[in-house]
Design a protein around this motif. Sequence first.
Motif, PDB file in Angstrom:
ATOM      1  N   THR A 135     -14.133 -30.218 -19.333  1.00 32.09           N
ATOM      2  CA  THR A 135     -14.098 -30.520 -20.762  1.00 32.09           C
ATOM      3  C   THR A 135     -14.633 -31.910 -21.085  1.00 32.09           C
ATOM      4  O   THR A 135     -14.767 -32.782 -20.221  1.00 32.09           O
ATOM      5  CB  THR A 135     -12.661 -30.408 -21.301  1.00 32.09           C
ATOM      6  OG1 THR A 135     -11.843 -31.384 -20.638  1.00 32.09           O
ATOM      7  CG2 THR A 135     -12.083 -29.031 -21.045  1.00 32.09           C
ATOM      8  N   ARG A 189      -8.442 -23.527 -28.334  1.00 29.76           N
ATOM      9  CA  ARG A 189      -8.748 -24.562 -27.354  1.00 29.76           C
ATOM     10  C   ARG A 189      -7.448 -25.208 -26.866  1.00 29.76           C
ATOM     11  O   ARG A 189      -6.487 -25.340 -27.620  1.00 29.76           O
ATOM     12  CB  ARG A 189      -9.627 -25.645 -27.989  1.00 29.76           C
ATOM     13  CG  ARG A 189     -11.050 -25.219 -28.252  1.00 29.76           C
ATOM     14  CD  ARG A 189     -11.747 -26.264 -29.111  1.00 29.76           C
ATOM     15  NE  ARG A 189     -11.170 -26.319 -30.444  1.00 29.76           N
ATOM     16  CZ  ARG A 189     -11.366 -27.314 -31.303  1.00 29.76           C
ATOM     17  NH1 ARG A 189     -12.107 -28.338 -30.946  1.00 29.76           N
ATOM     18  NH2 ARG A 189     -10.825 -27.287 -32.502  1.00 29.76           N
ATOM     19  N   THR A 223      -5.716 -36.565 -23.212  1.00 30.48           N
ATOM     20  CA  THR A 223      -5.177 -35.490 -22.388  1.00 30.48           C
ATOM     21  C   THR A 223      -3.721 -35.710 -22.014  1.00 30.48           C
ATOM     22  O   THR A 223      -3.081 -34.811 -21.509  1.00 30.48           O
ATOM     23  CB  THR A 223      -6.037 -35.342 -21.108  1.00 30.48           C
ATOM     24  OG1 THR A 223      -7.420 -35.479 -21.449  1.00 30.48           O
ATOM     25  CG2 THR A 223      -5.850 -33.982 -20.489  1.00 30.48           C
ATOM     26  N   TRP A 232      -9.153 -28.359 -17.410  1.00 25.25           N
ATOM     27  CA  TRP A 232      -8.030 -27.557 -17.901  1.00 25.25           C
ATOM     28  C   TRP A 232      -8.121 -26.186 -17.241  1.00 25.25           C
ATOM     29  O   TRP A 232      -9.193 -25.750 -16.828  1.00 25.25           O
ATOM     30  CB  TRP A 232      -8.070 -27.420 -19.414  1.00 25.25           C
ATOM     31  CG  TRP A 232      -7.757 -28.689 -20.148  1.00 25.25           C
ATOM     32  CD1 TRP A 232      -8.557 -29.775 -20.271  1.00 25.25           C
ATOM     33  CD2 TRP A 232      -6.557 -29.001 -20.860  1.00 25.25           C
ATOM     34  NE1 TRP A 232      -7.946 -30.746 -21.012  1.00 25.25           N
ATOM     35  CE2 TRP A 232      -6.706 -30.290 -21.389  1.00 25.25           C
ATOM     36  CE3 TRP A 232      -5.374 -28.310 -21.103  1.00 25.25           C
ATOM     37  CZ2 TRP A 232      -5.723 -30.907 -22.147  1.00 25.25           C
ATOM     38  CZ3 TRP A 232      -4.390 -28.925 -21.860  1.00 25.25           C
ATOM     39  CH2 TRP A 232      -4.563 -30.210 -22.367  1.00 25.25           C
ATOM     40  N   HIS A 272      -3.291 -28.646 -18.547  1.00 27.30           N
ATOM     41  CA  HIS A 272      -4.141 -29.663 -17.949  1.00 27.30           C
ATOM     42  C   HIS A 272      -4.053 -29.571 -16.431  1.00 27.30           C
ATOM     43  O   HIS A 272      -2.971 -29.403 -15.865  1.00 27.30           O
ATOM     44  CB  HIS A 272      -3.712 -31.058 -18.411  1.00 27.30           C
ATOM     45  CG  HIS A 272      -4.550 -32.137 -17.793  1.00 27.30           C
ATOM     46  ND1 HIS A 272      -4.078 -32.963 -16.795  1.00 27.30           N
ATOM     47  CD2 HIS A 272      -5.834 -32.498 -18.011  1.00 27.30           C
ATOM     48  CE1 HIS A 272      -5.035 -33.784 -16.434  1.00 27.30           C
ATOM     49  NE2 HIS A 272      -6.115 -33.538 -17.151  1.00 27.30           N
ATOM     50  N   GLY A 281     -17.074 -27.163 -27.429  1.00 23.38           N
ATOM     51  CA  GLY A 281     -15.961 -27.098 -26.500  1.00 23.38           C
ATOM     52  C   GLY A 281     -15.905 -25.827 -25.700  1.00 23.38           C
ATOM     53  O   GLY A 281     -16.229 -25.807 -24.523  1.00 23.38           O
ATOM     54  N   ILE A 322     -11.007 -31.260 -27.405  1.00 23.59           N
ATOM     55  CA  ILE A 322     -12.042 -30.654 -26.569  1.00 23.59           C
ATOM     56  C   ILE A 322     -13.123 -30.084 -27.473  1.00 23.59           C
ATOM     57  O   ILE A 322     -12.974 -29.020 -28.065  1.00 23.59           O
ATOM     58  CB  ILE A 322     -11.448 -29.561 -25.664  1.00 23.59           C
ATOM     59  CG1 ILE A 322     -10.489 -30.187 -24.670  1.00 23.59           C
ATOM     60  CG2 ILE A 322     -12.564 -28.818 -24.925  1.00 23.59           C
ATOM     61  CD1 ILE A 322      -9.749 -29.196 -23.814  1.00 23.59           C
ATOM     62  N   SER A 342     -18.054 -28.970 -23.520  1.00 20.01           N
ATOM     63  CA  SER A 342     -17.803 -28.531 -22.149  1.00 20.01           C
ATOM     64  C   SER A 342     -19.137 -28.240 -21.499  1.00 20.01           C
ATOM     65  O   SER A 342     -20.094 -27.842 -22.170  1.00 20.01           O
ATOM     66  CB  SER A 342     -16.921 -27.278 -22.109  1.00 20.01           C
ATOM     67  OG  SER A 342     -15.657 -27.521 -22.691  1.00 20.01           O
ATOM     68  N   TYR A 374     -15.124 -34.707 -24.850  1.00 18.82           N
ATOM     69  CA  TYR A 374     -14.888 -34.957 -26.271  1.00 18.82           C
ATOM     70  C   TYR A 374     -16.138 -35.595 -26.863  1.00 18.82           C
ATOM     71  O   TYR A 374     -16.681 -36.548 -26.314  1.00 18.82           O
ATOM     72  CB  TYR A 374     -13.701 -35.882 -26.473  1.00 18.82           C
ATOM     73  CG  TYR A 374     -13.513 -36.297 -27.916  1.00 18.82           C
ATOM     74  CD1 TYR A 374     -13.161 -35.347 -28.882  1.00 18.82           C
ATOM     75  CD2 TYR A 374     -13.702 -37.604 -28.320  1.00 18.82           C
ATOM     76  CE1 TYR A 374     -12.995 -35.710 -30.204  1.00 18.82           C
ATOM     77  CE2 TYR A 374     -13.526 -37.976 -29.642  1.00 18.82           C
ATOM     78  CZ  TYR A 374     -13.176 -37.027 -30.583  1.00 18.82           C
ATOM     79  OH  TYR A 374     -13.023 -37.382 -31.895  1.00 18.82           O
TER      80      TYR A 374
END
Length: 785
Positions: free
Chosen positions: A471, A446, A509, A485, A500, A430, A451, A454, A473
């Motif tokens: 970002t 974070r 999110t 973000w 965000h 992340g 997240i 990245s 997941y």
Amino acid sequence: MSDMEGLYRSDDGGESYRLLAADLPQLNVFGLTSDPQNPDKLFLGTHRMALVSEDAGESWRAIEETLTYPIQLIQVNPQDSSHVVMALSSPDIVDLNDMPKRVPEYPHGDAHPGLVFVSRDGGKSFTQYFYDREHEKAQNAWQLEFDSDNRRLYIATERGLYASADGGESWEAIIAPDGFSAALGIDVSPDGETAFAIFARDKQISSVFAADAQALAAGTPQWNRVDHLYPGPEGDPELAQQRLAQPGETRKEYDGESYTNPGQRYARLKIDPRSGKAEFGLDAKVRLLMGKTMKHHNSSLFYSEFDVSDGVPQRGSWQRIYYEGGRKGWETSQGSDNYIQVDSFDFVPPSWQRDNAIILENGHGISLLDMGAEGFPKTGGETVLYQTAVREGNGAQGHVTWRNRGFVNTYNGDFATSQNYFVAALSDQGLHESWDHGRSWIRDLRPSPKITASKSVEILQTEPPVVVLGTGYGYGAGDIPMGLWAKSLVHHSPEDQWKHLAGGIADWTGPESENANGLPSVPDHARVPMNEEAWGYRIWAMAADTQVPERLFVGFKSEGIYVCDNVPALLSGEGDGFRKMDLGPVELPKTSLVAHPLRGNALFYPTGNSLYLYSDGESREVHRFTGLVEDVNAWVDGDVLHLAVAAVNPEDASHNVYVSSDGGEQWHTVLDRAGLREAGVPGFFETSAYPRGDPLMPFMGGLAGYQDWLIIPVGSIRNNLGIFAVYLGQGAEQASVFNITGKGANRHGYTRVNEGEVRWLDGVPWIVHSTRGAGVVAASLESLQ
């Protein structure tokens, strides 16, 4: 200690580490053994060769017979240092299986033949032998062990367990337990009386067995299955009947916790050398550690003690003593909520005088586990060796940060800095943040626990500065993009809070984030790991306008380039969102958007073989190169605008760097394979381990311009050829190339570089690199001045 980016040595019990990479050609190392009679003599196994050192790792010599072979398993005969045996292996790492396709003995491409290397002269020369010539389609070898008392050498492989009575020259297959075939581990007690092995029924089911070691040496073992769970302090009779969980099964453990096996087999065994010795309280007892395969990056460490007073034990008492989740493991170290990775483990040597201790590498550091500590194994037993907790002077009051190259943070895609604040975007974890100029790092803050991946990050030099993070997941190449973000760096401390900004996924999110503020979200049906349609929605690169600091360009892998004219206003909820630029189809490589250093609303961007310039609503092709553009850099030296492009030609795997000093009209090749050779590269570069057609080598990326110099890191995901400085003071057509690699930990040992930038610290220019294998690293450029 070894991991993705090299080899390290500690001379103070783990308090500090020094990189051993000056002569080490292959940085993806995964097998290390010392000569028990001469500890300064080391044998190292890597992805493409084995090497030997006579001076505790200060210098290395490649073993010619092993060039192009992935070597992991290495053993030196405890009774004869001249006798060394090595075996091929690829330890659960899919991307390492490409290399064996170049090995002559691999007729099936990615299959591992039953091949070992044997030396009788202390490693000066090796001869090839086969433990199994017939079943070439099976893959891995898992463990190689000498049984000195019974004069046998064993190798545990996917084909089964094999034994050699002549030191590895000829082999016999050992009968496996009924219904089992593959062998995933083997070890013999110090007195030569009891052998333990892990056998697998298939790619899912595995179990632990014990046999009389002398009968095993004779080829007639009677295997006892010894994989029962530890019954616990209460002697729970129900628990005492349970066996270790197989993939998909859930078991209640000795401490009442439940454990579901995520899909791994048990693998690799280590017996405590103190076993059987009364002075250690182990009379007629054998202590044993066991790991697991790691295909799911969610491994564990298991422990059991066996009573051998009546011969071969009839049952085990296993307990899981180290795993993910913050309950057992990660108590004092900085972990990943994606996975825990128990790569290697062992009981500490008796000479350490810590008789109840285990040392392990967990994928992010080195830990010492004290089994005698109060509360162990749930709490209180872990001391981190290869990570240093920083509690004071880290700019993050109230938070513990971690150092030692930023604790082992891999697959860095991008980084950005503002004053004391450093931020790194990582495919695996992340993001990492630092408030002490990158000396120590943290990932606990974070913006969302979801997240975990990245690819890009940028800091707008507004007042206050704004950091923007792309970002995702998931894990590495399988992550699911989830928007932007951002936060204002009002304090340049953890007080600054993430918000965000744009794009996103409603489930992760927030309900208002779907396609928010003009950025597209991944289609619902593509929100699964490794879905190729989702990859186009990855935010590969960002660039801040050099003349209008509020403006930010955002480039997706293949969903186009977007721009927002006032990010701070958007962050405060008052400004307009992003709009897509009318540029036609764009396929971006990573970190490859570059704002024009002298013009506002102007951007250099590559797609395919071409470099384009967008300026005030219009786009034109600057130049078409021979090969796909991989990296772009633009900088100003006085009144000269320099452009640099790295490109690779897939037809012949040629990597080249080109420079223009007149806005893109004239281009000159400033670095290619021949130029590397002239500037000075390790000798291995010309060996068969690195053929010219190797598409992974050499990658030239992370370009950074400084005055009339261009800095070029050269390497691949697993290797490093060095850092090169190109002097442009006499013109790009007469460029001079210098190898500035050096030998310090900050200048060598890291692998492929995705992003390179020049940053000023206390009036001194530094080159900062975001690397695939060693985190964010930096070195002073004072020498170039």
